[in-house]
Design an enzyme around this catalytic site. Structure first.
Site, PDB file in Angstrom:
ATOM      1  CE  LYS A  12      -3.765   0.416   2.688  1.00 53.00           C
ATOM      2  NZ  LYS A  12      -4.530   0.310   3.953  1.00 53.00           N
TER       3      LYS A  12
HETATM    4  C1  E4P Z   1      -8.077   0.714   4.399  1.00 52.57           C
HETATM    5  O1  E4P Z   1      -7.195   0.101   3.868  1.00 52.57           O
HETATM    6  C2  E4P Z   1      -7.903   1.486   5.646  1.00 52.57           C
HETATM    7  O2  E4P Z   1      -7.083   0.763   6.509  1.00 52.57           O
HETATM    8  C3  E4P Z   1      -9.191   1.718   6.400  1.00 52.57           C
HETATM    9  O3  E4P Z   1     -10.322   1.253   5.729  1.00 52.57           O
HETATM   10  C4  E4P Z   1      -9.290   3.028   7.090  1.00 52.57           C
HETATM   11  O4  E4P Z   1     -10.537   3.127   7.697  1.00 52.57           O
HETATM   12  P1  E4P Z   1     -10.892   4.135   8.879  1.00 52.57           P
HETATM   13  O5  E4P Z   1     -11.414   5.389   8.274  1.00 52.57           O
HETATM   14  O6  E4P Z   1     -11.955   3.408   9.652  1.00 52.57           O
HETATM   15  O7  E4P Z   1      -9.629   4.347   9.677  1.00 52.57           O
END
Ligand code: E4P
Length: 235
Positions: free
Chosen positions: A83
């Site tokens: 990522k």
């Molecule tokens: C996705 O890869 C992220 O880790 C995640 O969905 C972030 O979500 P949040 O807004 O609940 O922190």
């Protein structure tokens, strides 16, 4: 639609992997930090449980550092997806990692234009954060619709990974739109599988069964021929 769990918590990952509903994992620096474990050890255990894509995020801010970290992360397992953030350096890193044959996910996407650029850079996944958009007063799901239409128009192979999901309705909406993946925290997946009418129905079935004093046949206690029939009926 593939279901990913948005966590690095081993107990939650194991619970849903055992049910056969888990297609992959997304993590981010916040989720990893929450577990209070050494990174490599924690990831090795996740990789032992999950055969599907396991998303691990780089933490450098320059493309050189991201590419180096991306290669290090990818060496941890063949199913690791790297990522990188939706920044100019993040896109440069994604382009390089893509050329090196490493799977990538562009994270922290908040607009259809950002998703278009992520696809052009060669990302395997684009992660729009719909919950955080909702929190800011926008309709997060709207950009999922737009991104899917754009990717379809130009045949991009990038998969739309709906992230920052807050509740089961988000999951239904993402699935109705035809999103490729939805990643969600364990509590959302837990809510998806529960329904009060299931619990009430099950209790009634079991109470009636108990009141009637009935028993299910046990294969070993049946004559050979009947035992075979029971076995067949169970398949
Ligand atoms: C996705 O890869 C992220 O880790 C995640 O969905 C972030 O979500 P949040 O807004 O609940 O922190």
């Amino acid at each position: 639609m593939k279901i990913f769990l948005d966590t690095a918590n081993l107990a939650s990952i194991k619970t849903f992997a055992d049910m056969g509903v888990l297609d992959g994992i997304t993590t981010n620096p916040t989720l990893i930090a929450k577990e209070n474990r050494e990174f490599s050890e924690l990831v090795a255990e996740i990789l032992k449980i999950v055969p599907g894509p396991v998303n691990l995020e780089v933490v450098s801010q320059d493309s050189e550092g991201m590419v180096r970290e991306g290669h290090d992360l990818a060496s941890l397992g063949p199913n690791v997806v790297v990522k990188a953030p939706m920044t100019p350096d993040g896109l440069k890193a994604v382009r390089r990692l893509h050329k090196d044959g490493i799977k990538t996910n562009v994270t922290l996407i908040f607009s259809a234009n950002q998703a278009l650029l992520a696809a052009k850079a060669g990302a395997d996944y684009a992660s729009p954060f719909i919950g955080r958009l909702d929190d800011a007063g926008h309709e997060g799901m709207k950009i999922i619709e737009e991104i899917l239409a754009i990717y379809r128009n130009y045949d991009f192979g990038t998969q739309v990974l709906v992230a920052s999901i807050r509740h089961p309705v988000h999951v239904v909406e993402a699935a109705k739109l035809g999103a490729h993946v939805a990643t969600m925290p364990p509590d959302v997946l837990d809510k998806m599988l529960k329904h009060p009418l299931t619990d009430i129905g099950l209790k009634r079935f079991l109470d009636d069964w108990q009141k009637a004093g009935l028993k299910l046949p046990q294969r070993e206690a049946l004559p050979a021929k009947q035992g075979h029939l029971v076995q067949k009926a169970q398949h």
